[in-house]
Scaffold this active site. Sequence first.
Site, PDB file in Angstrom:
ATOM      1  N   CYS A  25       0.853  -1.189   0.000  1.00  0.00           N
ATOM      2  CA  CYS A  25       0.000   0.000   0.000  1.00  0.00           C
ATOM      3  C   CYS A  25       0.886   1.235   0.000  1.00  0.00           C
ATOM      4  O   CYS A  25       1.517   1.549   1.009  1.00  0.00           O
ATOM      5  CB  CYS A  25      -0.930   0.002   1.201  1.00  0.00           C
ATOM      6  SG  CYS A  25      -1.990   1.450   1.185  1.00  0.00           S
ATOM      7  N   HIS A  81       0.044   4.536  -0.349  1.00  0.00           N
ATOM      8  CA  HIS A  81      -0.401   5.677   0.466  1.00  0.00           C
ATOM      9  C   HIS A  81      -0.064   5.430   1.929  1.00  0.00           C
ATOM     10  O   HIS A  81       0.284   6.362   2.671  1.00  0.00           O
ATOM     11  CB  HIS A  81      -1.901   5.927   0.272  1.00  0.00           C
ATOM     12  CG  HIS A  81      -2.791   5.289   1.280  1.00  0.00           C
ATOM     13  ND1 HIS A  81      -3.272   3.997   1.150  1.00  0.00           N
ATOM     14  CD2 HIS A  81      -3.284   5.738   2.463  1.00  0.00           C
ATOM     15  CE1 HIS A  81      -4.016   3.696   2.194  1.00  0.00           C
ATOM     16  NE2 HIS A  81      -4.051   4.734   3.009  1.00  0.00           N
ATOM     17  N   GLY A 119      -0.716   4.539  -4.415  1.00  0.00           N
ATOM     18  CA  GLY A 119       0.739   4.466  -4.535  1.00  0.00           C
ATOM     19  C   GLY A 119       1.240   3.241  -5.254  1.00  0.00           C
ATOM     20  O   GLY A 119       2.102   3.327  -6.151  1.00  0.00           O
TER      21      GLY A 119
END
EC number: 4.2.1.77
Length: 354
Positions: A104, A106, A274
């Site tokens: 992940c 972010h 991201g």
Amino acid sequence: MAGPLTVPWMPPHDPGTPALSVVDMHTGGEPLRIVLAGCPEVVGPTLLAKRRYMRQHLDHVRRRLMFEPRGHRDMYGAVLVPSELPDAHLGVLFLNNEGYSSMCGHAVLALGRFALDFGLVPAPPSDAQEALVNIHCPCGLVAAFVECEGCRSRGPVRFHSVPAFVLATDFLVDVPGRGKVVVDIAYGGAFYAFVSAEKLGLDVCSAKMGDLVAAASAVTEAVKAQFKISHPDSEDLAFLYGTILTDGKDTYNEEPTTNICVFADEQVDRSPTGSGVTARIALQYHKGLLELNQTRAFKSSATGSVFTGKAVREAKCGDFKAVIVEVSGQAHYTGTASFIVEDDDPLRDGFLLK
């Protein structure tokens, strides 16, 4: 008028169930709930083993924090655990509405700030402009670079991805109710299907979110049924995480290109995603649309927030040609909380509305 209310005690709760203390952040609008205390020990010799253990034995923690009434169907979380890698400052397990993510971006951007601010990494030199935070994600070791003043974070964070690669281009998938659609499949720590929203009769910038979610979810289910995902390192990473609908603007341009990511159980990423930016950069580089160190901006159609990304060097992942991608974005703190459970609460482990 009464003064401010002070509550020096915890509300009534099950004394055998510790309160779950968290710090909440967001990156480009996408939430991250970081567990500080209250989660039982996550057992396992490796991070992937810990991920399996949490899924099998501690999934109630995920449900209590991600689901209503404490969360919502688009909540995202992180449980910090020890890493077996000598270079890692911390390990992390990512939580979503369906289960456990392999990567992940972010969250990595937010955790970079968090790790520095909460003293999880050695203090950088007094004149340092950046602090290095090595985060062991289920997909591998990810290096985050945190702008800092002393031991405090400031400004954007950037990270260098695991090797990102393309699994398939121009794969023809039969999407029920929508016909045959050409998609690309790429890996940026997680696997995504990429398709221009226009091919599904939608404008990613203006369509209703419900229509985008329905279309992306249909593509995800069709690809899962018609394409075998594999990863050279581990079967734990071999799954399609979601579909990213784009504006189709893959050729290099200084203007932002817009996308929306629908992942897990129809969860909508508020940020540009991201790991999705990582995979999309790898895809554009693979197609010859982008050169090394050419920076592209990626905008979320949900919030308008922007990440930047660029391929910084070539790499390998098994037999796949890959690239290391740098992604930059800004994370912010939003609050702290302690969540409790009452022993007679029939909804103690949460629920989701669909």
